[in-house]
Enzyme design. Structure first.
Site, PDB file in Angstrom:
ATOM      1  N   ASP A  64       0.863  -1.178   0.000  1.00  0.00           N
ATOM      2  CA  ASP A  64       0.000   0.000   0.000  1.00  0.00           C
ATOM      3  C   ASP A  64       0.905   1.235   0.000  1.00  0.00           C
ATOM      4  O   ASP A  64       1.950   1.222   0.653  1.00  0.00           O
ATOM      5  CB  ASP A  64      -0.831  -0.045   1.302  1.00  0.00           C
ATOM      6  CG  ASP A  64      -2.043   0.837   1.289  1.00  0.00           C
ATOM      7  OD1 ASP A  64      -2.782   0.812   0.300  1.00  0.00           O
ATOM      8  OD2 ASP A  64      -2.265   1.546   2.291  1.00  0.00           O
ATOM      9  N   TYR A  66       2.537   4.841   0.993  1.00  0.00           N
ATOM     10  CA  TYR A  66       2.608   5.647   2.222  1.00  0.00           C
ATOM     11  C   TYR A  66       1.475   6.669   2.195  1.00  0.00           C
ATOM     12  O   TYR A  66       1.128   7.193   1.142  1.00  0.00           O
ATOM     13  CB  TYR A  66       3.957   6.354   2.314  1.00  0.00           C
ATOM     14  CG  TYR A  66       5.137   5.419   2.405  1.00  0.00           C
ATOM     15  CD1 TYR A  66       5.293   4.547   3.476  1.00  0.00           C
ATOM     16  CD2 TYR A  66       6.127   5.418   1.421  1.00  0.00           C
ATOM     17  CE1 TYR A  66       6.394   3.693   3.566  1.00  0.00           C
ATOM     18  CE2 TYR A  66       7.217   4.567   1.500  1.00  0.00           C
ATOM     19  CZ  TYR A  66       7.347   3.708   2.572  1.00  0.00           C
ATOM     20  OH  TYR A  66       8.430   2.872   2.663  1.00  0.00           O
ATOM     21  N   PHE A  77       8.020   1.060  -1.084  1.00  0.00           N
ATOM     22  CA  PHE A  77       9.072   1.250  -0.080  1.00  0.00           C
ATOM     23  C   PHE A  77       9.837   2.566  -0.238  1.00  0.00           C
ATOM     24  O   PHE A  77      10.571   2.965   0.662  1.00  0.00           O
ATOM     25  CB  PHE A  77      10.071   0.072  -0.067  1.00  0.00           C
ATOM     26  CG  PHE A  77       9.462  -1.222   0.374  1.00  0.00           C
ATOM     27  CD1 PHE A  77       9.087  -1.429   1.695  1.00  0.00           C
ATOM     28  CD2 PHE A  77       9.235  -2.253  -0.539  1.00  0.00           C
ATOM     29  CE1 PHE A  77       8.500  -2.625   2.105  1.00  0.00           C
ATOM     30  CE2 PHE A  77       8.649  -3.450  -0.139  1.00  0.00           C
ATOM     31  CZ  PHE A  77       8.290  -3.640   1.192  1.00  0.00           C
ATOM     32  N   HIS A 186       8.157 -10.007   6.127  1.00  0.00           N
ATOM     33  CA  HIS A 186       8.161  -8.594   5.761  1.00  0.00           C
ATOM     34  C   HIS A 186       9.261  -7.853   6.530  1.00  0.00           C
ATOM     35  O   HIS A 186       9.553  -8.198   7.680  1.00  0.00           O
ATOM     36  CB  HIS A 186       6.789  -7.988   6.074  1.00  0.00           C
ATOM     37  CG  HIS A 186       6.544  -6.685   5.398  1.00  0.00           C
ATOM     38  ND1 HIS A 186       6.948  -5.482   5.928  1.00  0.00           N
ATOM     39  CD2 HIS A 186       5.961  -6.391   4.211  1.00  0.00           C
ATOM     40  CE1 HIS A 186       6.607  -4.500   5.105  1.00  0.00           C
ATOM     41  NE2 HIS A 186       6.005  -5.026   4.050  1.00  0.00           N
TER      42      HIS A 186
END
Length: 225
Positions: A64, A66, A77, A186
């Site tokens: 998703d 930020y 990322f 993760h």
């Protein structure tokens, strides 16, 4: 939404004609008109603009965007220069340092990776300000699954990094024997210690690319950006 061009447009053209995509398009358009949405509309498809399909060497799958101001810019990322490095990326940098001797920069801007063929793809490409996962289940997942399928069809060596449970669920889609699929927990602070640290995905990736005659990724980033 800024359009997708080039070989991605060709690969994804069937999606644009599907009813789910029209519903997704109308939903996203209305969201941008009535609420604060990230990333900026012109940046939604940056992963495809920066990394054409025929140049993809590596696929890293995020979840998703930020959801705070001036962070998201269409690459998973990655954050725009001037932002603090997000916690998951801090851990990615730590693993890079431990794996390949990576010098940790003072920013989280990953466009240099994208320009070398690292497709930094989120499963969902938009989000409401300050509301994580607010655009889940609206159709983006079907669209990005089509992206993953397009990468899977590429008849050449590609590395796919699946970090965390949602990403690892995509493994069944990855059927091409020419590709290398790497799995780990993760890099979030909640789970990185369960096996992301020490996974050595970055050196394994480059060893695989080099063994197949493909230029490896220079994971180093400029110190300042």
């Amino acid at each position: 939404m800024a359009g997708i061009t080039g070989d991605w447009e060709e690969a994804l053209k069937p999606q644009f004609k599907m009813s789910y995509y029209k519903e997704l398009y109308d939903f996203v358009l209305n969201e941008y008109r009535t609420k604060t949405i990230y990333p900026p509309a012109e940046d939604i498809f940056n992963a495809f603009h920066f990394t054409p399909l025929h140049e993809v060497k590596v696929l890293i799958l995020g979840q998703d965007p930020y959801h705070n101001e001036h962070q998201a810019h269409g690459l998973c990322f990655s954050v725009l220069p001037g932002n603090d490095i997000p916690p998951s990326l801090v851990n990615i940098y730590k693993e890079l340092h431990d794996d390949i001797g990576f010098d940790i920069p003072n920013h989280g801007y990953l466009k240099k990776w994208a320009d070398q063929g690292v497709l930094l793809l989120n499963a969902v490409l938009t989000v409401r300000a300050h509301q994580a996962n607010s655009h889940q289940g609206k159709g983006w997942e079907q669209f990005t699954d089509a992206v993953i399928e397009a990468v899977n069809k590429e008849d050449r060596p590609i590395v796919i990094m699946l970090w965390g449970s949602p990403a690892r669920k995509k493994k069944s889609m990855l059927t091409n024997p020419k590709h290398l699929v790497l799995e780990a927990p993760h890099p979030s602070p909640l789970s990185a210690y369960r096996g992301f640290f020490g996974c050595k995905h970055f050196s394994k990736c480059n060893e695989f690319l080099e063994a197949n005659g493909v230029e490896p990724i220079d994971w180093s980033l400029p110190k300042d950006n």
